[in-house]
Scaffold this motif. Structure first.
Motif, mmCIF file in Angstrom:
data_model
loop_
_atom_site.group_PDB
_atom_site.id
_atom_site.type_symbol
_atom_site.label_atom_id
_atom_site.label_comp_id
_atom_site.label_asym_id
_atom_site.label_seq_id
_atom_site.Cartn_x
_atom_site.Cartn_y
_atom_site.Cartn_z
ATOM 1 N N ALA A 54 0.826 -1.211 0.000
ATOM 2 C CA ALA A 54 0.000 0.000 0.000
ATOM 3 C C ALA A 54 0.861 1.263 0.000
ATOM 4 N N SER A 55 1.986 1.224 0.719
ATOM 5 C CA SER A 55 2.850 2.410 0.774
ATOM 6 C C SER A 55 3.553 2.653 -0.553
ATOM 7 N N ILE A 56 3.876 1.565 -1.280
ATOM 8 C CA ILE A 56 4.468 1.737 -2.613
ATOM 9 C C ILE A 56 3.481 2.463 -3.525
ATOM 10 N N VAL A 57 2.235 2.004 -3.511
ATOM 11 C CA VAL A 57 1.208 2.603 -4.372
ATOM 12 C C VAL A 57 0.925 4.047 -3.948
ATOM 13 N N ALA A 58 0.711 4.267 -2.661
ATOM 14 C CA ALA A 58 0.379 5.616 -2.178
ATOM 15 C C ALA A 58 1.540 6.583 -2.353
ATOM 16 N N GLY A 59 2.772 6.068 -2.264
ATOM 17 C CA GLY A 59 3.936 6.932 -2.444
ATOM 18 C C GLY A 59 4.027 7.529 -3.833
#
Length: 205
Positions: A54-59
């Protein structure tokens, strides 16, 4: 098609105060998003893995916004040095820092190929840059026993460590490493979509 001037072809790495401010602002936003989501990983190892994705996508949202401010070489690399350096101070291994800088250099080459105007290449650049997530997992490959017996892991408790050892098998780690670019591309597309839909109207992109 607009002609490319000689100035646009050369690798100008001179930083203006505005460039440095943009690196600092968007680097901070990126870290807040990434670190904030990854904090959910303290719940249990399965949530940790989902949080990483999720952090990869949101980043991709702050990163794609940052690329709208990038007009010459060096900015993405400095962005990586600052953000990866701060993450290393928080406990990430040195190899994670080196991989981050390497990914940033490749991302630099990609956006330079698009003369800092191609948003599609910007998405690809973020996909490549997201491969830095491989770095924090590398110590598990080098010395699995030492990683799980380290002080930071022991603070998580025996149950957490046991679940994490079972979850992060070599196969899962390889699958995660290979998927970082894919999730990075999704994050870049998300950031691009939000720019078209919201940020451009607000004058932020």
């Amino acid at each position: 098609m607009t002609a490319i001037t000689p100035a646009e072809r050369r690798l100008d790495v001179r930083m203006s105060p505005k460039d440095l401010i943009n690196i600092g602002v968007f680097g901070a936003l990126y870290l807040v998003v990434v670190f904030g989501i990854n904090m959910l990983g303290f719940i249990n190892p399965a949530v940790m893995l989902v949080a990483l994705v999720a952090s990869i996508v949101a980043g991709g949202i702050p990163f794609m916004l940052f690329l709208t401010r990038v007009r010459h070489a060096g900015m993405v690399t400095i962005f990586a040095i600052v953000t990866a350096g701060l993450l290393m101070l928080s406990g990430h291994p040195l190899i994670s820092f080196l991989i981050s800088v390497g990914c940033a250099l490749v991302a630099e080459a990609i956006i330079w190929a698009g003369r800092y105007r191609s948003r599609r290449l910007g998405v690809l650049a973020y996909g490549v840059y997201s491969a830095w997530y491989v770095g924090p997992m590398m110590p598990i490959f080098f010395d699995r026993e030492a990683y799980f017996s380290g002080p930071s892991m022991q603070l998580m408790g025996a149950d957490y460590v046991s679940q994490m050892q079972a979850l992060l098998s070599p196969g899962v780690l390889v699958a995660f490493d290979l998927s970082t670019i894919v999730f990075g591309l999704l994050g870049g597309l998300l950031g691009l979509r939000l720019m078209h839909k919201h940020f451009e109207k607000a004058g932020l992109a």
